[in-house]
Enzyme design. Structure first.
Site, PDB file in Angstrom:
ATOM      1  N   LYS A 105     -68.037 -31.835  -7.872  1.00 47.23           N
ATOM      2  CA  LYS A 105     -68.920 -32.016  -9.027  1.00 47.23           C
ATOM      3  C   LYS A 105     -68.599 -30.997 -10.107  1.00 47.23           C
ATOM      4  CE  LYS A 105     -72.992 -33.666  -6.461  1.00 47.23           C
ATOM      5  NZ  LYS A 105     -73.141 -34.972  -7.127  1.00 47.23           N
ATOM      6  N   ASP A 130     -80.615 -31.515  -2.379  1.00 49.01           N
ATOM      7  CA  ASP A 130     -80.101 -32.755  -1.798  1.00 49.01           C
ATOM      8  C   ASP A 130     -80.607 -32.994  -0.368  1.00 49.01           C
ATOM      9  OD1 ASP A 130     -78.736 -35.010  -2.532  1.00 49.01           O
ATOM     10  OD2 ASP A 130     -76.775 -34.311  -1.844  1.00 49.01           O
ATOM     11  N   ARG A 150     -74.793 -41.541   1.731  1.00 46.38           N
ATOM     12  CA  ARG A 150     -74.786 -42.847   2.408  1.00 46.38           C
ATOM     13  C   ARG A 150     -73.963 -42.791   3.687  1.00 46.38           C
ATOM     14  NH1 ARG A 150     -72.429 -45.638  -2.873  1.00 46.38           N
ATOM     15  NH2 ARG A 150     -73.498 -43.812  -3.726  1.00 46.38           N
TER      16      ARG A 150
HETATM   17  N1  BES Z   1     -76.742 -36.073  -4.243  1.00 40.62           N
HETATM   18  C1  BES Z   1     -76.020 -36.885  -5.151  1.00 40.62           C
HETATM   19  C2  BES Z   1     -76.930 -37.706  -6.074  1.00 40.62           C
HETATM   20  C3  BES Z   1     -77.756 -36.946  -7.071  1.00 40.62           C
HETATM   21  C4  BES Z   1     -77.271 -36.733  -8.348  1.00 40.62           C
HETATM   22  C5  BES Z   1     -79.024 -36.512  -6.764  1.00 40.62           C
HETATM   23  C6  BES Z   1     -78.052 -36.076  -9.279  1.00 40.62           C
HETATM   24  C7  BES Z   1     -79.802 -35.844  -7.691  1.00 40.62           C
HETATM   25  C8  BES Z   1     -79.313 -35.633  -8.952  1.00 40.62           C
HETATM   26  C9  BES Z   1     -75.126 -37.871  -4.393  1.00 40.62           C
HETATM   27  O1  BES Z   1     -74.604 -37.400  -3.210  1.00 40.62           O
HETATM   28  C10 BES Z   1     -73.989 -38.205  -5.292  1.00 40.62           C
HETATM   29  O2  BES Z   1     -73.247 -37.322  -5.598  1.00 40.62           O
HETATM   30  N2  BES Z   1     -73.869 -39.457  -5.691  1.00 40.62           N
HETATM   31  C11 BES Z   1     -72.814 -39.884  -6.542  1.00 40.62           C
HETATM   32  C12 BES Z   1     -72.354 -41.223  -6.075  1.00 40.62           C
HETATM   33  C13 BES Z   1     -71.109 -41.695  -6.772  1.00 40.62           C
HETATM   34  C14 BES Z   1     -69.948 -40.807  -6.411  1.00 40.62           C
HETATM   35  C15 BES Z   1     -70.848 -43.117  -6.364  1.00 40.62           C
HETATM   36  C16 BES Z   1     -73.376 -39.948  -7.974  1.00 40.62           C
HETATM   37  O3  BES Z   1     -74.519 -40.354  -8.145  1.00 40.62           O
HETATM   38  O4  BES Z   1     -72.658 -39.554  -8.878  1.00 40.62           O
HETATM   39 ZN    ZN Z   2     -75.657 -35.935  -2.259  1.00 39.38          ZN
HETATM   40 MN    MN Z   3     -72.807 -36.356  -3.539  1.00 37.17          MN
END
Ligand code: BES
Ligand code: ZN
Ligand code: MN
Length: 493
Positions: free
Chosen positions: A272, A283, A346
């Site tokens: 990220k 998370d 997931r």
């Molecule tokens: N934990 C994150 C989602 C998240 C993002 C929660 C912002 C709270 C605030 C999750 O694991 C994630 O990174 N999801 C990705 C999925 C994508 C790579 C398909 C996302 O949402 O960018």
């Molecule tokens: Zn996550």
């Molecule tokens: Mn993630």
């Protein structure tokens, strides 16, 4: 700081307390039952209402300092108009608790018109929620200028004797939410999967619940290739935590509450951006919600069987981490192509959901901070709600509403399913930018035991607040504790 709540009846003007919060409706009518209190204050309370210095609208408050008789201070708080009294009292009591805590009084009392039954529950819960704070890592100033934390709050009810059970329920809800918010707020280097396991054991011990904790070796034995792929990037031992509450009949199928417990999500190899990455300590909010709810459910002695399941680890880039392109096999035999290592929640939940089959659950609800897309769609206000059974979705939506954690449905149409078909495996872990919240839910659906009604709560936006709101300060909200508990309550005998 822990808060002791108490319940009493009688005339609020007779309560000897450093602070009495008085909740009033809008409409300019000063309640006659408060005549004695008004008199002790020289008539300023009713005058403030008559002159509309205090209108009684939602989130309004006005402080009065007494002159010796009755409570030392009176804080008027607004209830707004009177559509949903439960919600209005919850909100007013939360505001009162927050003000009381900030004021530096050690004790306070709360009164609202006709507090009995349900609204006593709302008042107790609100006071607990409002006064919550987290000071563990703040160096204390010298004792003489140290603010005194609120340690005791009294609900002054019209019918105290008849409201004991409701009061106890409000206390239980408050305690459950405090557990969740604390876990959320603890930094990732303290709130580790191991810490989660310890907290689950503590809750289990307190209420005599069966708790089992499995580690990497057990996950291997169970063939949880999906969960293990996430955990392979970290030296910390991942934990699959199961906590069983048996309040129902022996053979009754339990409700399963499932939580995503990523103690930190860096994104892994698909790392990220640095900006805001610290928020990824949250998370684990779904898992925190499971533990908070299990504690509240056990305190309330609800007559229903409930099993809580948590998958906890961290998502880290390292030499042993999973890579984009990797293929893994989940416990239910399905193969997954990992296109983005940041879609890790997931992967963890896939195996936890599959594992829940052994409890033959009557219904499964999972909660996860699963997608940034959900924050884009619904902001910090509504939880995304999806599932495989419309009547269960409706049941969860109404539980969420009752608990003050509103949810909003998103469609689970087959058309979206195509987006996550695998190129070389059964399924892939991302479906591209569009409809990210829905494709994530459709991914999870593949691992839900056959024939079991299931609902997924995407709490990515609702688990924490990015702004300092009137009743929710910036930080963890405790969502989805209330949704879980209200749902289970609705299922209790
Ligand atoms: N934990 C994150 C989602 C998240 C993002 C929660 C912002 C709270 C605030 C999750 O694991 C994630 O990174 N999801 C990705 C999925 C994508 C790579 C398909 C996302 O949402 O960018
Ligand atoms: Zn996550
Ligand atoms: Mn993630």
């Amino acid at each position: 700081m822990s808060l002791t709540l108490a319940l009493r009846g009688g005339d609020p003007s007779r309560v000897s307390t450093p602070l009495l919060a008085v909740a009033l409706h809008s409409g300019g009518v000063f309640p006659r039952v408060l005549a004695a209190l008004d008199k002790a204050y020289g008539g300023v309370l009713s005058r403030a209402v008559a002159q509309a210095d205090f209108k009684g609208v939602r989130d309004e408050s006005l402080l009065f300092i007494g002159s010796g008789r009755g409570p030392s201070r009176v804080l008027l708080v607004g209830l707004g108009e009177n559509e949903d009294t439960y919600a209005a009292v919850t909100r007013a009591a939360t505001l009162a608790g927050r003000k009381g805590n900030a004021m530096g009084v050690r004790k306070m009392a709360f009164w609202a018109p006709q507090l009995s039954g349900d609204t006593v529950e709302a008042a107790a819960f609100g006071l607990s929620r409002g006064s919550w704070d987290f000071m563990d890592y703040k160096t204390q100033p010298p004792a003489k200028d140290r603010p005194r934390p609120l340690v005791e709050a009294v609900v002054v009810a019209t019918d105290a004797r008849g409201s004991q059970a409701s009061f106890a329920a409000g206390v239980a809800l408050g305690e459950g939410q405090r557990i969740a918010r604390r876990l959320q707020q603890l930094p990732g280097n303290v709130c580790t999967p191991e810490h989660f396991a310890r907290t689950a054991r503590e809750i289990g011990k307190r209420h005599k619940l069966r708790v089992s904790v499995m580690g990497r070796r057990d996950l291997k034995r169970l063939k949880m290739g999906s969960f293990l792929a996430v955990a392979q990037g970290t030296p910390q031992d991942p934990k699959l935590i199961v906590i069983e509450y048996r309040g129902g009949r022996r053979g009754d199928a339990p409700v399963a509450l499932v939580g995503k417990g990523l103690c930190f999500d860096s994104g892994g190899i698909s790392i990220k951006p640095a900006q805001g990455m610290e928020l990824m300590k949250y998370d684990m909010s779904g898992a925190a919600g499971v533990l908070g709810a299990m504690d509240a459910i056990a305190r309330m002695k609800l007559r229903v069987n409930v099993v809580g399941l948590i998958g906890s680890t961290t998502n880290m880039p390292s030499g042993t981490a999973m890579n984009p392109g990797d293929v893994v096999t989940a416990m239910n035999g399905k193969t997954i192509e990992i296109l983005n290592t940041d879609a890790e929640g997931r992967l963890v939940l896939a195996d936890v959901l599959a594992y829940s089959a052994r409890f033959k659950p009557a219904a499964i609800i999972d909660a996860a901070t699963l997608t940034g897309a959900c924050v884009v769609a619904l902001g910090n206000t509504a939880t995304g709600v999806m599932g495989n059974d419309q009547s269960l979705v409706d049941e969860v939506l109404s539980a969420a509403k009752r608990g003050g954690e509103p949810g909003w449905p998103l469609p689970m149409w087959d058309e979206y399913r195509e987006l996550i078909k695998g190129d070389i495996a059964d399924i892939k872990n991302t479906g591209g930018r569009g409809a990210g919240t829905i494709t994530a839910a459709l991914f999870l659906a593949e691992f839900v035991p056959a024939g079991v009604p299931w609902v997924h709560l995407d709490i990515a936006g609702t688990a924490y607040s990015e702004s300092d709101l009137v009743v929710i300060p910036k930080g963890p909200t405790g969502t989805p504790v209330r949704t879980f508990v209200e749902f289970v309550r609705g299922r209790a005998r």
